[in-house]
Design a protein around this motif. Sequence first.
Motif, PDB file in Angstrom:
ATOM      1  N   UNK A   1      40.899  41.851  41.493  1.00 18.91           N
ATOM      2  CA  UNK A   1      40.867  41.926  42.958  1.00 18.91           C
ATOM      3  C   UNK A   1      39.465  42.244  43.463  1.00 18.91           C
ATOM      4  N   UNK A   2      38.820  43.183  42.791  1.00 21.13           N
ATOM      5  CA  UNK A   2      37.462  43.571  43.198  1.00 21.13           C
ATOM      6  C   UNK A   2      36.467  42.427  42.991  1.00 21.13           C
ATOM      7  N   UNK A   3      36.595  41.717  41.881  1.00 26.55           N
ATOM      8  CA  UNK A   3      35.698  40.581  41.624  1.00 26.55           C
ATOM      9  C   UNK A   3      35.906  39.492  42.662  1.00 26.55           C
ATOM     10  N   UNK A   4      37.152  39.198  42.957  1.00 28.69           N
ATOM     11  CA  UNK A   4      37.432  38.172  43.963  1.00 28.69           C
ATOM     12  C   UNK A   4      36.935  38.608  45.338  1.00 28.69           C
ATOM     13  N   UNK A   5      37.071  39.883  45.648  1.00 27.86           N
ATOM     14  CA  UNK A   5      36.569  40.380  46.924  1.00 27.86           C
ATOM     15  C   UNK A   5      35.061  40.182  47.018  1.00 27.86           C
TER      16      UNK A   5
END
Length: 470
Positions: A27-31
Motif C-alpha cells: 500500500x505504501x509503495x503504491x501510494x
Amino acid sequence: MKKLTLLFVCILFASEGIAQTSNVQDSLTMRSIYDMALLNGKSYDWLDYLSNKIGGRLSGTLNAEQAVNYTEAELNKLGLDKVWLQPVMVPKWTRGFPEYAYLETGPGKSIITNICALGGSVATPDLGIKAEVIEVQGIEDLERYGRAQIEGKIVFYNRPMKADLIHTFEAYGGCVDQRYAGAMEAAKYGAVGVVVRSMNLRLDDFPHTGSMTYGDAPASERIPACAISTKGAELLSNTLKLLPTLEFYFKQNCKIYPDVQSYNVIGEITGSTYPDRYMVVGGHLDSWDLGDGSHDDGAGCVQSMEVLRLFKKINYQPKHSIRVVLFMNEENGLRGGRKYAEEAKLKGETHVFALESDSGGFTPRGFSFDIDDEDFAQVKSWETLFKPYLIHYFEKGGSGADIGPLKEKGMVLAGLRPDSQRYFDYHHAASDTFEAVNQRELELGGATMASLVYLFDKYGTKSELKSIKN
C-alpha cells in the motif's frame, strides 16, 4: 496434542502477520507511485510534445521517424540500464490531397459530405467515381442482394455500433468487419467502390479511418474504400429512402509504396534477482494521420514510459528486467509487435508478464487479463490495494494487440482498461488531439500501470515460481 495445536496457532498468526505487513508495504509503495505521478508526472509533457510538436505518426512517415528519435532521447534521459532501437520493416501508405465527396440529388444539385480514405485503400480514378448507391447492414447482406443489384454501384455499409452495449469495444467489434473486409467482399459482386459508416457512437461530422484489406485480390480488382461521418451516413441513408437512384461521388488520392524501415523503441531496467526474466509494458508509437494520435496511442506510450520513470524516482529496484516497448505499426500491420516477439524467441528470452495500454488516456477502471485461474486468483487478491484509487475492474479477457504475439503457456498478458464511453468519439479521427486528453486521467493511468507491474514483479506469476523451484 496441546503443544501441536499451540504451534499451529503460532504459525497461523505469524503467517497472517507477515501477510499484513506485506500488504501495508505494498500500500505504501503504491501510494508513493500515485503521489509521484500526480505531483511530479512527466507523461503529459511527453504527450504534449508528441502531439503538438510532431503530430500524427503514420508508420513509414517522417513524423513516425521523429517520434522514434524523440522517445529514444527521452528514455535515455531517465538513466535506464539500456535503451535501443529495434529495426522493423513497415508498410508505407499516404493519404495525399484531402478527399472530396457529395450526394447528387438531381441535375446540378449536390450536398457535400465528409469522408476519409480507409488506411490501405487504393485511390479513385483521377476524375473520381460517381455511381448509384446500395445500402447494406453488413457483409452478410451482400449475398442477399447479389451481383445483379450490386454490380456497378457503390456499396454503403451502414451497420452502426450498438449503443445499448455498455462495453464499447464490444460494440466496435460488432461492426468493424465492414471497414476491414468490406471492400474485398463487395468487389466480388462487381461494386465499384465502398463507403463505410464511421465506427463512432456519437453523431458528428468526423469521419474515422482505420485499416482495411484486399486479401489476395490482384491490383486490378481492388476498389477504393472510404469512411463517411456518422452524420453523413444518416444523411445518405435518409436521402436514399427518398431518392433511391441518387448518385454518390467521391475522390481520394491515396497511394501505396514499398515497405520502409522503422523501429520499435525499447528501454530497460535490468532486474536485480532475475535479470534474464522479462516483464514488458508498452503501447504503439504509430497513429493515424487525421489527428495527432493523442488517445490512440500516444497516451499508452507516455504512460508506459512513465512506469519506468516512476520506478527510478521512488528508487524501486525491480527483481525482473522491466522493459518499456514502444511498438511501431500497430495500426496498419502489427509489424512491431510481431518483430519484438520474433526477436525474443530467437534470443531465447523468457517473458513472464506483459501489459499494454491502447484504449485511450481516460480514467483507469482496472485491467483485463489473459491468464490462468491460479494467477487470476492472485490478481483478485490485489483488488483491495487498488480500491482507494477507485480501480475495481479485474476480469479475464483480452490484453493488447502488440503483446499478443508474445503469448506462451504460463505467461500473463494484461490490458489497461480506462473508461471507454468516450473513446470512439476520437478513435482514428481528426478529433483525436491533445486537447481531448485530461492530464489527471492520463497520470492516474500511468500510476495504475506502474502499480500492477510492481506487484507482478514482487510476487511473480505462479508458473514462474514453479519453474524456479524446479
